[in-house]
Structures are given as structure tokens and as C-alpha cells.
Design a protein around this motif. Structure first.
Motif, PDB file in Angstrom:
ATOM      1  N   ASP A 239      -8.319  23.193  42.270  1.00 23.59           N
ATOM      2  CA  ASP A 239      -8.215  21.871  42.901  1.00 23.59           C
ATOM      3  C   ASP A 239      -8.330  20.738  41.887  1.00 23.59           C
ATOM      4  OD1 ASP A 239      -7.926  23.081  45.318  1.00 23.59           O
ATOM      5  OD2 ASP A 239      -9.982  22.755  45.997  1.00 23.59           O
ATOM      6  N   ILE A 240      -8.915  21.045  40.701  1.00 19.51           N
ATOM      7  CA  ILE A 240      -9.055  20.008  39.665  1.00 19.51           C
ATOM      8  C   ILE A 240      -7.679  19.512  39.228  1.00 19.51           C
ATOM      9  CG2 ILE A 240      -9.996  19.499  37.369  1.00 19.51           C
ATOM     10  CD1 ILE A 240     -11.963  21.817  37.772  1.00 19.51           C
ATOM     11  N   ARG A 241      -6.672  20.384  39.342  1.00 17.72           N
ATOM     12  CA  ARG A 241      -5.315  20.045  38.898  1.00 17.72           C
ATOM     13  C   ARG A 241      -4.728  18.861  39.669  1.00 17.72           C
ATOM     14  NH1 ARG A 241      -1.981  23.497  36.847  1.00 17.72           N
ATOM     15  NH2 ARG A 241      -2.676  25.397  35.830  1.00 17.72           N
ATOM     16  N   THR A 242      -5.279  18.587  40.833  1.00 23.28           N
ATOM     17  CA  THR A 242      -4.724  17.480  41.637  1.00 23.28           C
ATOM     18  C   THR A 242      -5.089  16.117  41.048  1.00 23.28           C
ATOM     19  OG1 THR A 242      -6.687  17.469  43.059  1.00 23.28           O
ATOM     20  CG2 THR A 242      -4.830  18.842  43.763  1.00 23.28           C
ATOM     21  N   SER A 243      -6.064  16.116  40.126  1.00 25.10           N
ATOM     22  CA  SER A 243      -6.482  14.851  39.515  1.00 25.10           C
ATOM     23  C   SER A 243      -5.370  14.314  38.611  1.00 25.10           C
ATOM     24  CB  SER A 243      -7.758  15.062  38.697  1.00 25.10           C
ATOM     25  OG  SER A 243      -7.931  14.033  37.757  1.00 25.10           O
ATOM     26  N   ALA A 244      -5.025  13.043  38.798  1.00 25.08           N
ATOM     27  CA  ALA A 244      -3.958  12.408  37.981  1.00 25.08           C
ATOM     28  C   ALA A 244      -4.344  12.437  36.504  1.00 25.08           C
ATOM     29  CB  ALA A 244      -3.744  10.983  38.448  1.00 25.08           C
ATOM     30  N   GLY A 330     -17.545  18.341  45.176  1.00 27.13           N
ATOM     31  CA  GLY A 330     -17.526  17.812  43.803  1.00 27.13           C
ATOM     32  C   GLY A 330     -16.166  17.244  43.468  1.00 27.13           C
ATOM     33  N   GLY A 331     -16.150  16.022  42.928  1.00 25.55           N
ATOM     34  CA  GLY A 331     -14.886  15.400  42.541  1.00 25.55           C
ATOM     35  C   GLY A 331     -14.293  16.075  41.309  1.00 25.55           C
ATOM     36  N   PRO A 332     -13.014  15.793  41.007  1.00 24.12           N
ATOM     37  CA  PRO A 332     -12.332  16.446  39.874  1.00 24.12           C
ATOM     38  C   PRO A 332     -13.069  16.301  38.548  1.00 24.12           C
ATOM     39  CG  PRO A 332     -10.749  15.248  41.208  1.00 24.12           C
ATOM     40  CD  PRO A 332     -12.109  14.896  41.738  1.00 24.12           C
ATOM     41  N   ASN A 333     -13.587  15.094  38.257  1.00 26.18           N
ATOM     42  CA  ASN A 333     -14.267  14.877  36.969  1.00 26.18           C
ATOM     43  C   ASN A 333     -15.552  15.697  36.871  1.00 26.18           C
ATOM     44  OD1 ASN A 333     -12.282  13.146  36.158  1.00 26.18           O
ATOM     45  ND2 ASN A 333     -13.390  11.270  36.684  1.00 26.18           N
ATOM     46  N   ARG A 334     -16.306  15.718  37.962  1.00 25.11           N
ATOM     47  CA  ARG A 334     -17.559  16.483  37.970  1.00 25.11           C
ATOM     48  C   ARG A 334     -17.258  17.979  37.830  1.00 25.11           C
ATOM     49  NH1 ARG A 334     -21.370  17.567  42.779  1.00 25.11           N
ATOM     50  NH2 ARG A 334     -23.156  18.504  41.729  1.00 25.11           N
ATOM     51  N   ARG A 335     -16.219  18.421  38.508  1.00 28.30           N
ATOM     52  CA  ARG A 335     -15.826  19.839  38.406  1.00 28.30           C
ATOM     53  C   ARG A 335     -15.396  20.187  36.977  1.00 28.30           C
ATOM     54  NH1 ARG A 335     -12.769  21.897  43.917  1.00 28.30           N
ATOM     55  NH2 ARG A 335     -13.910  20.586  45.389  1.00 28.30           N
ATOM     56  N   MET A 336     -14.583  19.308  36.399  1.00 30.68           N
ATOM     57  CA  MET A 336     -14.082  19.568  35.048  1.00 30.68           C
ATOM     58  C   MET A 336     -15.239  19.631  34.048  1.00 30.68           C
ATOM     59  SD  MET A 336     -11.666  20.243  33.008  1.00 30.68           S
ATOM     60  CE  MET A 336      -9.997  19.783  33.458  1.00 30.68           C
ATOM     61  N   GLU A 337     -16.191  18.730  34.199  1.00 32.21           N
ATOM     62  CA  GLU A 337     -17.343  18.710  33.292  1.00 32.21           C
ATOM     63  C   GLU A 337     -18.136  20.008  33.416  1.00 32.21           C
ATOM     64  OE1 GLU A 337     -19.817  17.961  30.446  1.00 32.21           O
ATOM     65  OE2 GLU A 337     -18.050  16.736  30.860  1.00 32.21           O
ATOM     66  N   PHE A 338     -18.307  20.509  34.646  1.00 30.76           N
ATOM     67  CA  PHE A 338     -19.036  21.762  34.875  1.00 30.76           C
ATOM     68  C   PHE A 338     -18.295  22.943  34.248  1.00 30.76           C
ATOM     69  CE2 PHE A 338     -19.737  25.636  37.386  1.00 30.76           C
ATOM     70  CZ  PHE A 338     -21.112  25.762  37.263  1.00 30.76           C
ATOM     71  N   VAL A 339     -16.994  22.989  34.434  1.00 30.93           N
ATOM     72  CA  VAL A 339     -16.179  24.079  33.869  1.00 30.93           C
ATOM     73  C   VAL A 339     -16.289  24.095  32.350  1.00 30.93           C
ATOM     74  CG1 VAL A 339     -13.808  24.894  33.522  1.00 30.93           C
ATOM     75  CG2 VAL A 339     -14.561  24.236  35.806  1.00 30.93           C
ATOM     76  N   LYS A 340     -16.193  22.914  31.733  1.00 30.89           N
ATOM     77  CA  LYS A 340     -16.228  22.834  30.270  1.00 30.89           C
ATOM     78  C   LYS A 340     -17.610  23.157  29.708  1.00 30.89           C
ATOM     79  CE  LYS A 340     -14.260  18.713  29.675  1.00 30.89           C
ATOM     80  NZ  LYS A 340     -13.581  17.545  29.047  1.00 30.89           N
ATOM     81  N   SER A 341     -18.662  22.661  30.364  1.00 33.81           N
ATOM     82  CA  SER A 341     -20.014  22.794  29.795  1.00 33.81           C
ATOM     83  C   SER A 341     -20.714  24.083  30.188  1.00 33.81           C
ATOM     84  CB  SER A 341     -20.878  21.593  30.192  1.00 33.81           C
ATOM     85  OG  SER A 341     -21.053  21.566  31.595  1.00 33.81           O
TER      86      SER A 341
END
Length: 362
Positions: A239-244, A330-341
Motif C-alpha cells: 500500500d506504500i506504493r500509492t504514495s505520490a 499507518g500512513g505511507p511515510n510512517r510505513r516506509m520509515e518502519f520498513v527501512k529501519s
């Protein structure tokens, strides 16, 4: 009179508190025994007083840390092994000697009881009668349905039927110690001949059979709980992919693709390993002899460390994901940060473990 009543109340409260503490301690002990990522240091002969109450645990980056305390109110107090001496300045020599053992065990990829036994034997530590290096009775009961896959062919072979009331291998050992049918006794003698052992050694064979397949049942249950979580996580991550913002960044898109592919490949590969074990165990019952049993026993045991390591890594990461995002939001940015960290660090280690198992046993 009131003073006596107050004393009695205080005594009752103390006893209740003590009983609650004991129940909590027993629950934590069982959790550790049945866990993939916790090793109580009480399972290792250590010289430093106080260290026996600590635990080795795997954090989400799959690094081993010493958990000095753990509680609902206090949280988890974690230190890297090399910093442990600072907490025991009165026992400098003892803690230095203990640290040699701890740092060697800390390199293990998993702290499940089967991998831990292997690691401790390498350190020449006797593990035969260490209770915390066996699954709890509660866990063994949970595994009854998984064990039926392995006990059913045994019952069919000896008794010609599979629907006898058997909860676990200890029931089978009792049943076989005094077989109640002439035909069963004949079949047991035939089994002993084929395995090249005495009839009196059958209970020992059954214990060994039970332990090796109990390990398989334990790991299988872990797998059945973890793989659906991994699939849910991959969907959540997509779902993170939907983030512009993410769409505009090819590197982030590639990272998401790589993580999803790696998690799917690891899950598929380890599931395939279990299917291979199932087929090999069927082969054993179609041609019982000492060589086929030795082969399957060694095959499964040789996979303990890599299976434990892969499942431990996935479990630690999925548990953190579930606790951080309990409702799956969780919004896209929060999700992305969790995935990376939290997801990316250590994932290459899990992948390398699974790849090494595939190559080593292909």
C-alpha cells in the motif's frame, strides 16, 4: 481481635502476591522455553550471581542482547554482551569468564531449544537434564495434532489401526512397553529386527523418534503461524506504493519490490523444506531399517539451526510489526520509515541462511 484480623489479611495478601509472582515467573519461563528468540542464562553454568536471572534475546535487527530485566511497568532492559561487566564490578574475573561463553552462544541465529542444545553442546556444556532446554508441557499439548502425522504411521505399523487414543509419544511408549495384542508384539519384534536393535531397546528408539519429530512439529507450528503474517505484511507494505512521494522515487520502489520478493522467496523455500521432510518420513515407514532412520534423523537435525534462524528472524520482525501497527494502519511515510529501519536490517541474514540451507542440502 482487629489486630489479629489485620495481620491475617496482611499475611493473605503477602501469600497472594507471592503466588502471583510465582505464576508470572513460571509463565515467563515457559514463554522463554517455547520461544525462538529467548535463551534464559539459567540454562548455562555461569559464575556471576545475578546473571542467571538475565536472558539472551534477539532484537529486531537480529542482534543478540542481554536482557537484564523485563516487566510490564519497567519494560525491557537490554545491553550488548560486551557491556555486561559494567553491571557486575564486584565480580570482574567471574563475569569475564562468563562473557566468553555468552559471546559464543550469542552468535547463534536462533534460541529455540533445539538450536540452543546444538550450540551448547559445541561449548561442551551438558544439556541432557536442563529443563529449560525442553519444550514446556503446554507447548507439547499444543503440538499434539502436528505429532499425529508422525504417530499415525507408527500405530498403523504396529497395531494395524490409527485411531487409538494417543496424545503424544510418551503415550505410545507406555502402550508399546506392554503391547496388548499378539500381532502387535510380532510387529514390534519385526521392527526391532529391521532396526537392528533388541526388543527392549524399542522404547529408547521411540523416545528418539518422538524427540526428532517433536522438533519438526514445533518448527512446523511456528511456520504455520509466521507465513500468514508475512503474507499480510507484504500486502500492507504494498500500500506504500500509492504514495505520490514514493512513486517518484525509483530507489524506494525497488527497495519495496526487493523486500517483498525476498520475504516471499524465503517463505516458499522453507515451506518446501518441510514438504521434503514429510516425504522422507513416509519413505522411512515404507522401508523401515536402521539406515533410513539414521538418515532421516540426521537430515532433520542438520536443518535445525537454519530453520530456527530463519523462523526466529521472521518471527521477531512480524511480532514488532504487529505491536507497532495493531490495527494495520499507518500512513505511507510512517510505513516506509518502519520498513527501512526495522524490516530491512537483518533481512539479508535471514535470506543468506535460507539460501545456504537450500544449497547445502540440494
Amino acid at each position: 481481635m482487629n489486630g489479629d484480623a489485620s495481620q491475617a489479611d496482611a499475611h493473605a495478601q503477602t501469600e497472594a502476591s507471592s503466588s502471583a509472582e510465582e505464576t508470572k515467573r513460571r509463565s515467563l519461563d515457559e514463554e522463554a522455553r517455547d520461544s525462538l528468540h529467548i535463551l534464559p542464562l539459567s540454562s548455562i553454568p555461569l559464575e556471576t550471581p545475578g546473571l542467571q536471572h538475565a536472558r539472551l534475546i534477539k532484537n529486531v535487527r537480529l542482534q543478540t542482547v542481554v536482557e537484564m530485566f523485563h516487566g510490564t511497568q519497567t519494560g525491557s532492559g537490554q545491553v550488548v554482551p560486551r557491556h555486561v561487566p559494567a553491571y557486575f564490578e564486584s565480580y570482574k574475573e567471574e563475569v569475564e569468564r562468563d562473557l566468553v561463553k555468552i559471546e559464543k552462544i550469542a552468535t547463534a541465529s536462533s534460541f529455540d531449544v533445539y538450536s540452543s542444545r546444538i550450540e551448547l553442546r559445541r561449548l561442551k556444556i551438558d544439556v541432557n537434564n536442563v529443563e529449560c532446554l525442553t519444550l514446556s508441557d503446554r507447548k507439547k499439548k499444543e503440538l499434539t495434532s502436528y505429532m499425529r502425522v508422525f504417530t499415525r504411521p507408527l500405530m498403523e505399523y504396529v497395531y494395524g489401526q490409527e485411531d487409538m487414543q494417543v496424545a503424544d509419544v510418551s503415550d505410545i511408549i507406555r502402550l508399546f512397553a506392554t503391547p496388548n495384542k499378539d500381532e502387535a508384539l510380532r510387529n514390534l519384534r519385526m521392527m526391532a529386527d529391521r532396526l537392528d536393535i533388541e526388543l527392549t531397546e524399542i522404547p529408547h528408539f521411540l523416545e528418539e523418534y518422538g524427540d526428532i519429530f517433536l522438533s519438526l512439529a514445533y518448527f512446523r507450528k511456528c511456520l504455520d503461524e509466521i507465513v500468514p503474517e508475512v503474507q499480510r505484511f507484504v500486502t500492507w507494505m504494498a500500500d506504500i506504493r500509492t504514495s505520490a512521494e514514493v512513486k517518484r522515487d525509483p530507489r524506494q520502489m525497488k527497495m519495496l519490490d526487493d523486500i517483498a520478493r525476498d520475504l516471499t522467496d524465503i517463505s516458499t523455500s522453507i515451506t518446501g523444506r518441510f514438504e521434503s521432510f514429510d516425504n522422507r518420513s513416509k519413505d522411512f515407514w515404507s522401508d523401515i531399517n536402521a539406515d533410513t532412520f539414521r538418515t532421516i534423523r540426521e537430515l532433520i537435525a542438520s536443518h535445525h539451526v537454519t530453520i530456527g534462524g530463519v523462523l526466529c528472524g521472521l518471527a521477531v520482525k512480524m511480532n514488532l510489526w504487529k505491536s507497532r501497527f495493531q490495527r494495520g494502519g499507518g500512513g505511507p511515510n510512517r510505513r516506509m520509515e518502519f520498513v527501512k529501519s526495522e524490516i530491512l536490517p537483518g533481512l539479508s541474514h535471514i535470506k543468506a541462511l535460507e539460501t545456504s540451507a537450500r544449497i547445502g542440502h540440494s
